[in-house]
Design a protein around this motif. Structure first.
Motif, short mmCIF file in Angstrom:
data_model
loop_
_atom_site.label_atom_id
_atom_site.label_comp_id
_atom_site.label_asym_id
_atom_site.label_seq_id
_atom_site.Cartn_x
_atom_site.Cartn_y
_atom_site.Cartn_z
N SER A 114 0.62 5.95 -1.00
CA SER A 114 1.01 4.54 -0.89
C SER A 114 0.95 4.04 0.55
O SER A 114 0.76 2.84 0.80
CB SER A 114 2.43 4.34 -1.45
OG SER A 114 3.42 4.85 -0.56
N LEU A 146 0.36 0.19 2.15
CA LEU A 146 1.56 -0.59 2.45
C LEU A 146 2.05 -0.33 3.87
O LEU A 146 1.85 0.78 4.40
CB LEU A 146 2.68 -0.23 1.47
CG LEU A 146 2.43 -0.47 -0.02
CD1 LEU A 146 3.57 0.15 -0.83
CD2 LEU A 146 2.31 -1.95 -0.32
N THR A 148 7.93 -1.09 4.39
CA THR A 148 7.94 -1.60 3.02
C THR A 148 7.88 -0.45 2.02
O THR A 148 8.59 -0.44 1.00
CB THR A 148 6.77 -2.56 2.79
OG1 THR A 148 6.84 -3.64 3.72
CG2 THR A 148 6.78 -3.11 1.37
N LEU A 184 10.78 0.44 -0.78
CA LEU A 184 10.54 0.50 -2.22
C LEU A 184 10.80 1.89 -2.78
O LEU A 184 11.27 2.04 -3.91
CB LEU A 184 9.10 0.07 -2.52
CG LEU A 184 8.80 -1.41 -2.31
CD1 LEU A 184 7.30 -1.67 -2.39
CD2 LEU A 184 9.53 -2.25 -3.36
N VAL A 186 12.59 -6.08 -5.44
CA VAL A 186 11.18 -5.67 -5.61
C VAL A 186 10.35 -6.86 -6.08
O VAL A 186 9.24 -7.09 -5.61
CB VAL A 186 11.07 -4.52 -6.64
CG1 VAL A 186 9.60 -4.16 -6.85
CG2 VAL A 186 11.86 -3.32 -6.18
N LYS A 233 7.12 -8.52 -4.21
CA LYS A 233 5.81 -8.64 -4.86
C LYS A 233 5.43 -10.08 -5.14
O LYS A 233 4.29 -10.49 -4.95
CB LYS A 233 5.82 -7.85 -6.17
CG LYS A 233 4.51 -7.97 -6.95
CD LYS A 233 3.31 -7.59 -6.09
CE LYS A 233 1.99 -7.93 -6.79
NZ LYS A 233 0.86 -7.83 -5.85
N ASP A 283 5.41 -12.08 -1.27
CA ASP A 283 4.77 -11.50 -0.09
C ASP A 283 3.35 -11.07 -0.45
O ASP A 283 3.15 -10.08 -1.15
CB ASP A 283 5.58 -10.30 0.42
CG ASP A 283 5.06 -9.79 1.76
OD1 ASP A 283 3.95 -10.18 2.15
OD2 ASP A 283 5.77 -9.02 2.41
N ILE A 316 1.81 -7.29 -0.16
CA ILE A 316 2.12 -6.17 -1.05
C ILE A 316 0.92 -5.89 -1.94
O ILE A 316 0.58 -6.67 -2.82
CB ILE A 316 3.36 -6.45 -1.90
CG1 ILE A 316 4.57 -6.74 -1.01
CG2 ILE A 316 3.65 -5.27 -2.82
CD1 ILE A 316 4.96 -5.60 -0.12
N ASN A 317 0.29 -4.76 -1.70
CA ASN A 317 -0.89 -4.35 -2.46
C ASN A 317 -0.47 -3.78 -3.82
O ASN A 317 0.48 -3.00 -3.92
CB ASN A 317 -1.65 -3.29 -1.65
CG ASN A 317 -2.89 -2.79 -2.35
OD1 ASN A 317 -2.80 -1.94 -3.23
ND2 ASN A 317 -4.04 -3.30 -1.94
N ASN A 318 -1.18 -4.18 -4.89
CA ASN A 318 -0.82 -3.74 -6.24
C ASN A 318 -0.89 -2.23 -6.41
O ASN A 318 -0.02 -1.61 -7.03
CB ASN A 318 -1.72 -4.41 -7.28
CG ASN A 318 -1.38 -5.87 -7.48
OD1 ASN A 318 -0.24 -6.28 -7.32
ND2 ASN A 318 -2.38 -6.68 -7.84
N LEU A 367 1.95 -0.65 -4.63
CA LEU A 367 3.21 -0.89 -5.33
C LEU A 367 3.38 0.07 -6.50
O LEU A 367 4.44 0.65 -6.69
CB LEU A 367 3.26 -2.34 -5.83
CG LEU A 367 4.52 -2.75 -6.58
CD1 LEU A 367 5.74 -2.67 -5.66
CD2 LEU A 367 4.37 -4.16 -7.15
N SER A 409 9.68 -10.82 2.78
CA SER A 409 9.75 -9.36 2.91
C SER A 409 11.14 -8.93 3.34
O SER A 409 11.73 -8.01 2.77
CB SER A 409 8.72 -8.87 3.93
OG SER A 409 7.41 -9.10 3.51
#
Length: 276
Positions: free
Chosen positions: A81, A85, A89, A93, A128, A132, A135, A138-140, A143, A256
């Protein structure tokens, strides 16, 4: 309880330094990072066990192996991750894991959960959604990876609690690092990238920081209840966000910051409620 809290502070600071190094080395294949992180800690743990004359095989072998593979999965997903990210962050998470740990402890260990903890968990998960939903950074993929890692981390905490004091903390860590070294080494063979210059020292530091972080976390969970100690890991969020800003130049939008504060704030409140 005071000793457990001190152990968690030492653990979170050690993991913060490790997280920063992993982020810096994120251009390397994930399982190569897993290999070096595990190998360094394995050498330290095995040496300690040999010097102290501790039974290296442990007592609850089935649980030790289970905890190792759960931990390896969580660690690998977290490292992956970090390619997508900001480090602060990702850590924020990942610290939904104490919530999963508490829920798993209720179901699997029969620990008690106060009614007030449910709305706190809702606030944390809402954090969260804020991250998402508002922001765009936040890359899927990142995440999904980090949320899955937090679920497995929650299971790790419960496994450690189930092992309890029947096995030495170093033995628990040693099992984990052995599995990580073997699996990480095998999976990195065909995707190896040789470190250059100071990168060797950074890879070496992973094992040292990870070893102390793991040992003190394990000791804390062995001597206190999961639903009290697990939320204390939020301290790492503060440490890591600071490192991300100062070292990597991470920038956090207001959304964020709000999402992170919701997650961390709910965890802090959960500690207070649990103590009550």
């Amino acid at each position: 309880m005071k000793k457990a809290i001190l152990f968690m502070i030492i653990s979170t600071f050690s993991f913060t330094l490790m997280n920063a190094v992993v982020k810096y080395l994120s251009h390397f294949p994930t399982f190569e990072v897993v290999f070096f992180r595990s190998l360094g800690s394995l050498v330290l743990a095995t040496s300690y066990i040999s010097i102290k004359g501790i039974n290296i095989l442990g007592n609850r072998k089935g649980l030790l192996i289970l905890r190792s593979f759960l931990g390896l999965t969580a660690m690998s997903l977290f490292f992956m991750s970090l390619k997508y990210l900001p480090v602060g962050t990702a850590v924020s998470l990942r610290y939904l894991s104490p919530i999963f740990a508490t829920l798993f402890a209720v179901v699997l260990l029969g620990e008690k959960l106060r009614a007030m903890q449910w709305p706190l968990f809702f606030i944390a998960f809402s954090g969260v959604l804020v991250l998402k939903g508002f922001d765009g950074a936040i890359n899927n993929i990142g995440l999904i990876l980090i949320l899955t890692a937090s679920v497995f981390s929650g299971l790790v905490y419960v496994a450690i609690r189930r092992i309890g004091s029947s096995d030495h903390p170093i033995v628990i860590v040693n099992y984990f690092m052995f599995v990580g070294t073997v699996v990480g080494g095998l999976l990195s063979i065909f995707d190896w990238k040789t470190p250059i210059g100071n990168e060797w020292w950074l890879f070496l530091s992973l094992g040292i920081f990870g070893f102390f972080g793991q040992v003190f976390m394990t000791k804390a969970f062995q001597i206190a209840k999961t639903n009290v100690i697990a939320p204390l890991k939020y301290i790492e969020v503060i440490f890591t966000v600071s490192v991300g800003i100062l070292w990597f130049g991470d920038v956090y939008s207001l959304w964020s910051v709000l999402g992170i504060l919701m997650i961390v704030g709910a965890l802090v409140a959960n500690v207070w409620v649990s103590k009550k």
